[in-house]
Design an enzyme around this catalytic site. Structure first.
Site, PDB file in Angstrom:
ATOM      1  N   HIS A   6      25.600  72.273  65.906  1.00 39.98           N
ATOM      2  CA  HIS A   6      24.457  71.366  65.765  1.00 39.98           C
ATOM      3  C   HIS A   6      23.145  72.136  65.807  1.00 39.98           C
ATOM      4  O   HIS A   6      23.096  73.275  66.270  1.00 39.98           O
ATOM      5  CB  HIS A   6      24.452  70.321  66.888  1.00 39.98           C
ATOM      6  CG  HIS A   6      25.471  69.227  66.688  1.00 39.98           C
ATOM      7  ND1 HIS A   6      26.789  69.377  67.030  1.00 39.98           N
ATOM      8  CD2 HIS A   6      25.353  67.972  66.164  1.00 39.98           C
ATOM      9  CE1 HIS A   6      27.447  68.260  66.728  1.00 39.98           C
ATOM     10  NE2 HIS A   6      26.597  67.394  66.209  1.00 39.98           N
ATOM     11  N   LYS A  64      19.443  69.743  69.973  1.00 41.57           N
ATOM     12  CA  LYS A  64      20.401  68.810  70.583  1.00 41.57           C
ATOM     13  C   LYS A  64      20.541  69.094  72.071  1.00 41.57           C
ATOM     14  O   LYS A  64      20.773  70.236  72.473  1.00 41.57           O
ATOM     15  CB  LYS A  64      21.764  68.932  69.886  1.00 41.57           C
ATOM     16  CG  LYS A  64      22.775  67.925  70.369  1.00 41.57           C
ATOM     17  CD  LYS A  64      24.018  67.922  69.481  1.00 41.57           C
ATOM     18  CE  LYS A  64      25.117  67.021  70.026  1.00 41.57           C
ATOM     19  NZ  LYS A  64      24.739  65.602  70.089  1.00 41.57           N
TER      20      LYS A  64
HETATM   21  N1  LIG Z   1      25.877  58.760  66.741  1.00 44.13           N
HETATM   22  C1  LIG Z   1      25.444  59.525  65.737  1.00 44.13           C
HETATM   23  O1  LIG Z   1      25.943  59.428  64.592  1.00 44.13           O
HETATM   24  C2  LIG Z   1      24.329  60.499  65.982  1.00 44.13           C
HETATM   25  C3  LIG Z   1      23.805  61.264  64.936  1.00 44.13           C
HETATM   26  C4  LIG Z   1      22.734  62.118  65.204  1.00 44.13           C
HETATM   27  C5  LIG Z   1      22.186  62.191  66.473  1.00 44.13           C
HETATM   28  N2  LIG Z   1      22.747  61.460  67.480  1.00 44.13           N
HETATM   29  C6  LIG Z   1      22.181  61.438  68.836  1.00 44.13           C
HETATM   30  O2  LIG Z   1      21.018  60.620  68.808  1.00 44.13           O
HETATM   31  C7  LIG Z   1      20.121  61.018  69.858  1.00 44.13           C
HETATM   32  C8  LIG Z   1      18.720  61.238  69.284  1.00 44.13           C
HETATM   33  O3  LIG Z   1      18.734  62.359  68.437  1.00 44.13           O
HETATM   34  P1  LIG Z   1      17.389  62.902  67.753  1.00 44.13           P
HETATM   35  O4  LIG Z   1      17.767  64.171  67.075  1.00 44.13           O
HETATM   36  O5  LIG Z   1      16.746  61.793  66.968  1.00 44.13           O
HETATM   37  O6  LIG Z   1      16.513  63.217  69.053  1.00 44.13           O
HETATM   38  P2  LIG Z   1      14.914  63.353  69.147  1.00 44.13           P
HETATM   39  O7  LIG Z   1      14.647  64.155  70.369  1.00 44.13           O
HETATM   40  O8  LIG Z   1      14.358  63.792  67.836  1.00 44.13           O
HETATM   41  O9  LIG Z   1      14.428  61.836  69.378  1.00 44.13           O
HETATM   42  C9  LIG Z   1      14.606  61.122  70.573  1.00 44.13           C
HETATM   43  C10 LIG Z   1      13.391  60.195  70.731  1.00 44.13           C
HETATM   44  O10 LIG Z   1      13.646  59.285  71.800  1.00 44.13           O
HETATM   45  C11 LIG Z   1      12.420  59.061  72.460  1.00 44.13           C
HETATM   46  N3  LIG Z   1      12.700  58.487  73.781  1.00 44.13           N
HETATM   47  C12 LIG Z   1      13.017  59.134  74.948  1.00 44.13           C
HETATM   48  N4  LIG Z   1      13.204  58.247  75.937  1.00 44.13           N
HETATM   49  C13 LIG Z   1      13.010  57.013  75.396  1.00 44.13           C
HETATM   50  C14 LIG Z   1      13.082  55.679  75.917  1.00 44.13           C
HETATM   51  N5  LIG Z   1      13.398  55.441  77.202  1.00 44.13           N
HETATM   52  N6  LIG Z   1      12.825  54.637  75.077  1.00 44.13           N
HETATM   53  C15 LIG Z   1      12.507  54.840  73.778  1.00 44.13           C
HETATM   54  N7  LIG Z   1      12.431  56.093  73.226  1.00 44.13           N
HETATM   55  C16 LIG Z   1      12.694  57.154  74.022  1.00 44.13           C
HETATM   56  C17 LIG Z   1      11.762  60.430  72.491  1.00 44.13           C
HETATM   57  O11 LIG Z   1      10.365  60.359  72.730  1.00 44.13           O
HETATM   58  C18 LIG Z   1      12.092  60.946  71.078  1.00 44.13           C
HETATM   59  O12 LIG Z   1      11.079  60.591  70.142  1.00 44.13           O
HETATM   60  C19 LIG Z   1      20.747  62.273  70.486  1.00 44.13           C
HETATM   61  O13 LIG Z   1      21.462  61.902  71.644  1.00 44.13           O
HETATM   62  C20 LIG Z   1      21.703  62.761  69.400  1.00 44.13           C
HETATM   63  O14 LIG Z   1      22.764  63.528  69.915  1.00 44.13           O
HETATM   64  C21 LIG Z   1      23.801  60.618  67.251  1.00 44.13           C
END
Ligand SMILES: NC(=O)c1ccc[n+]([C@@H]2O[C@H](COP(=O)([O-])OP(=O)(O)OC[C@H]3O[C@@H](n4cnc5c(N)ncnc54)[C@H](O)[C@@H]3O)[C@@H](O)[C@H]2O)c1
Length: 217
Positions: free
Chosen positions: A128, A132
């Protein structure tokens, strides 16, 4: 009537992509973007939405989902490696979580589970982007759970990657490699939109895994 959707983590990599996908769907209405980076709390948007999509971080998703259910708002969770236990038995609205929303990844997990019943041993390498927060990935953990035997997981975090996984199975004189690559976050959007449309009509909750929305149970 369109489904009103709120996105938690709306300023993040996944959340911003989900916002665009929801805006592009005729039957969905983007009614709220929550993110500390935007100065908007989840509680501020809960009154305006039918479904919340949560792509935040592992230590935030459980509390967010509980707040949704308590407010009678269905929640679709994409965040990795959060604690699902407190959501078991929570009533008032439905919870859907998929460790991976990409159809190819769902198939990769299914094929790996099938192959593990026949081949002697297997290991997983998940790769990844270096932003992450968790390791191993939720997808790798779920794949290992679905496979037979003890399946070690190796994690790689590097710039340039999005989300990739290789399952290597070994037996006498041969190996089999099953690999999935998400090269763009668009790969997750059809699965996320499907979950938004279906979460309200689930007959049990929580439901874990996109396979339950795609295939006969
Ligand atoms: N299930 C899937 O298919 C899949 C795919 C990709 C990523 N993910 C997961 O999704 C999550 C997010 O990934 P990302 O790359 O977008 O991360 P990122 O760090 O780019 O975004 C996360 C966002 O969440 C915000 N945030 C933090 N606490 C919060 C709260 N309490 N309420 C609202 N917003 C809040 C942060 O400010 C940030 O903007 C990770 O856990 C990643 O592993 C899952």
């Amino acid at each position: 009537m369109p489904i009103s959707v709120g996105v938690a983590g709306a300023a993040g990599r996944m959340g911003a992509t989900v916002c665009k996908a929801v805006e592009g769907a005729d039957d969905l209405l983007l009614a709220g973007r929550a993110d500390p980076a935007l100065g908007v709390a989840l509680a501020d948007i809960l009154g305006d939405v039918d479904v919340v999509v949560d792509f935040t971080q592992p230590d935030q998703a459980t509390a967010n989902a509980l707040a949704c259910v308590e407010a009678g708002v269905h929640v679709v969770i994409g965040t990795s490696s959060f604690d699902l236990e407190p959501l078991r038995g929570a009533t008032g609205a439905n919870v859907f979580f998929a460790p991976n929303f990409a159809i190819g990844a769902v198939l990769m997990m299914r094929f790996a589970a099938e192959a593990s019943r026949i081949m002697a041993k297997a290991e997983i390498i998940e790769l990844h982007h270096d932003g992450k927060l968790d390791a191993p990935s939720g997808t790798a953990a779920r794949t290992a759970e679905m496979m037979e035997g003890d399946v070690p997981i190796h994690s790689v975090r590097l710039p340039g990657l999005v989300a990739h996984q290789e399952v290597i199975l070994g037996d006498v004189g041969q190996t089999l490699t099953i690999r999935h690559d998400s090269i763009d976050r668009q790969s997750f959007m059809p699965g996320v939109l499907l979950a938004i449309r279906k979460v309200g009509s689930l007959t049990e909750s929580p439901v874990v895994g996109l396979e339950h929305l795609l295939f006969e149970r």
